[in-house]
Design a protein around this motif. Sequence first.
Motif, short mmCIF file in Angstrom:
data_model
loop_
_atom_site.label_atom_id
_atom_site.label_comp_id
_atom_site.label_asym_id
_atom_site.label_seq_id
_atom_site.Cartn_x
_atom_site.Cartn_y
_atom_site.Cartn_z
N LEU A 114 -2.62 11.88 -2.83
CA LEU A 114 -1.20 11.54 -2.98
C LEU A 114 -0.53 11.52 -1.61
N GLY A 127 -1.51 8.51 0.23
CA GLY A 127 -0.78 7.35 -0.28
C GLY A 127 0.65 7.33 0.25
N ALA A 128 1.25 8.51 0.24
CA ALA A 128 2.63 8.60 0.69
C ALA A 128 2.73 8.22 2.17
N VAL A 145 0.77 6.21 3.89
CA VAL A 145 0.66 4.75 4.01
C VAL A 145 1.98 4.09 3.64
N ALA A 146 2.56 4.61 2.54
CA ALA A 146 3.80 4.02 2.06
C ALA A 146 4.89 4.12 3.12
#
Lengths: 326, 521
Positions: B6, B9-10, B12-13
């Motif tokens: 997570l 992912g965060a 990258v976001a």
Amino acid sequence: MLAFVIRRLIQAVVVVLVVAFLSFLLFNFVGDPVNNMVGQDASIADREEMREALGLNDPLIVRFAHYVLNAVQGDFGMSLRLQRRVGTLIVERMPATLELVAASAVLALSIGIGLGVFTGIKRSHWLSRVILTVSLIGVSLPTFVIGICLIYVFSVLLGWLPSFGRGETVNIGGWSTGFLTASGWQAIIMPAITLSLFQMTLILRLVRTEMLEVMRTDFIKFARARGLSNRAINFGHALRNTLVPVITIAGLNIGSLIAFSIITETVFQWPGMGFLFIQAVQFADIPVMAAYLSLVAVVFVSINMIVDLAYYAIDPRLRATVGRGR
Amino acid sequence: MKLTSLLGGAAVALALAVSPAYAKNTLRWASQGDALTLDPHAQNESPTIAMNLNIMEPLVRSDRELKPEPALATSWKVLEPTVWEFKLREGVKFHDGDTFDADDVIFSIKRAQSKNSDFKDQIGSIKEVKKIDDHTVHLITTGPNPILPNQLLTIAMMSKEWSEKHDVVEVQDYKNKQETYAIRNTNGTGPFKLQLREPDVRTILVKNEDWWGVKNHGNVDEVVYTPIANAATRVAALLSGELEFVLDPPLQDLERVKRTAGLKVLKTPQNRSIFFGLNVGAAELGSSDVKGKNPLADPKVRRAMYQAIDIKAIGQKVMRGDAEPAGIIAAPFVRGWTKELDQRLPYDVDGAKKLLAEAGYPNGFTVKLDCPNDRYINDEAICQAAVGMLARIGVKVNLDAQPKSLHFPKLAKRETDMYMLGWGVTTLDSHYVFSFLAHTKGTWNATGYSNPRVDELTEAMEIEIDPEKRDAMIAEVWKILKEDNVYLPLHHQVISWAMRENLDLPIIANDQPQFRYAVMK
């Protein structure tokens, strides 16, 4: 070898035909698409005429035969809901699903194998226990709950990631890809995590068990006795020996990723084949449902076959048995 | 593991989160299901009409109060009882630059009357369309038709040249399973042009700078539509700022949306009434324990069932306050509706029991209720509530709730003893209700109800042009229907639209957004 392949091919065709027929039987009970197609004002005569025109009044076996004959020629009929060729629809939706499945498979394999090796080697490390506990949660939470939780945290609360859709896509030779745009990458993160969690856990636990098994064997003990480095033992010897069952499971699970992407695609409004299917169910759009299920059957059967052939190529013992048997 | 991925992912976001500055006003919106087709005459279905009428226009359009107002026709009048003259707007251009004139009108009306059109019944009274000059047409009807302009509200005008060029003169033909150009391409005269159409994925409309009504146009440059089937995701996308407008937010999330800063909820009674139909025509009910006679054929039984329904409880508990109790099966927009008619018989359990006993059923009877579970707001829950209420007077109701694709065929085949139905009145005239639901031959009259006086009046009002006489006929039919209680009215649906506070978009009772009104601050 050739006999083996032909045998498997015949089996594959039978499986696909059975699936297609069963789905046809089931779809007889999903309702009347004509009612969804006409407005509330349409008269009963109009409806009856349309049923006749669509061939919905023919006996089941006639419709099935029709369907198979056309499908063999690549014609899956028209979607009753969208009024477009089912073949075109599925081809349009396929990139979205395959990209999602690819991203999920990469996530599941890399993280699953990595953590599996770690928990297998460092059995009593506190982090291993944490990982195993968390992975249990990963297996037991339903997909849509995970998806909605991710959306709530990362879209609603933090506003970092888009809650639906694929973002911008780029079209390359008929294949629309989201991997070439920033918004495409943003959009795939949450669906890919959601879809991969279950597989990831599965692979993690499989690798761990196999690692524990292999680490106990004599040849690892001998390797240690020969003074090989830990690294060489863990990855060169142990991991390699765990990979055969992992390949089997991973291969088959690519099929289930495609099949189970239905829920993930619905939660994230991901414009793939699974979402097409679920909407077809709500609308009783029989041609789309039948084509999709047949396609999933084809995918499963082909992957199964490739896995079998891969075994045959990898494991010399299998080859010997097959040779002797024939 | 979950946490690390997570966080990954965060990260990258965050790295990718470079939001471009919007120079133009883009209105992004979502609803549950996409338009079925962009061929404007193929599907008479509300979400389809809603999409198409932002791109294409009728001669007469409905304003935000659903009143007819000039669109491609600037004026209309009755010359003779069967001849209507329509003056066409001059200087109107289709999106491809082609000029709109009388030939397009003749072409479009004929097209909408053709065999494959879903609107052919709606404008079935038009016998001929005559060109007088480029900007005048006469619509000749088979008999005097006082509500002709209302029947034209959803008949979009297409370009004759464009249709011929792209081989879409015919409405799409289901029989040949044909896929036409008009399903995904448009050439309208309307306030928005189609820029991108990916059915079920995304539809982008852009402002038509050359639109004749551009002065009164809102300030939206681009409308991006995404169907989002999952209700939770739809609301999440609005909360997270990815959408400006959600057409159909789920009832249970309305409070949440209202409490969120920057969001608002608009409400209006919808042009759709929900009711139960009772099988009064059968000699014996298939689903009842009463044999040899039909308890529902007795007016006292029907009245008892009506008075056993606690509509306030349904309104508060099931509909969370978002429903208007109904006394007749037509909403306030419909010509012929009055406040008096819409008064319900009082809720009265004891009185209902007495009525049942008088009718000879002191211990009640059983009957099956057919109910949809994916068509109207909380449809199945309403039915469940009604089952409990009817049980209190001894009527034991077995509920059979099914998807609409299974429910509606039962009604069409008349295989039901008691059923739920919701009726929207597209012409805004009571005649539409009577001809479909009350007339002996009404296609949606699954009750078997047959009343010669109702039939006679329903037919007479089709050709009565004196408004006063006609209104008197409508009033008489409503009076009869109210006394007979063949349909047990429940409520008029209330619709809610959720949107950002800085968006000014009037809610319209037919649930069809008109983006020409939209203003973004």
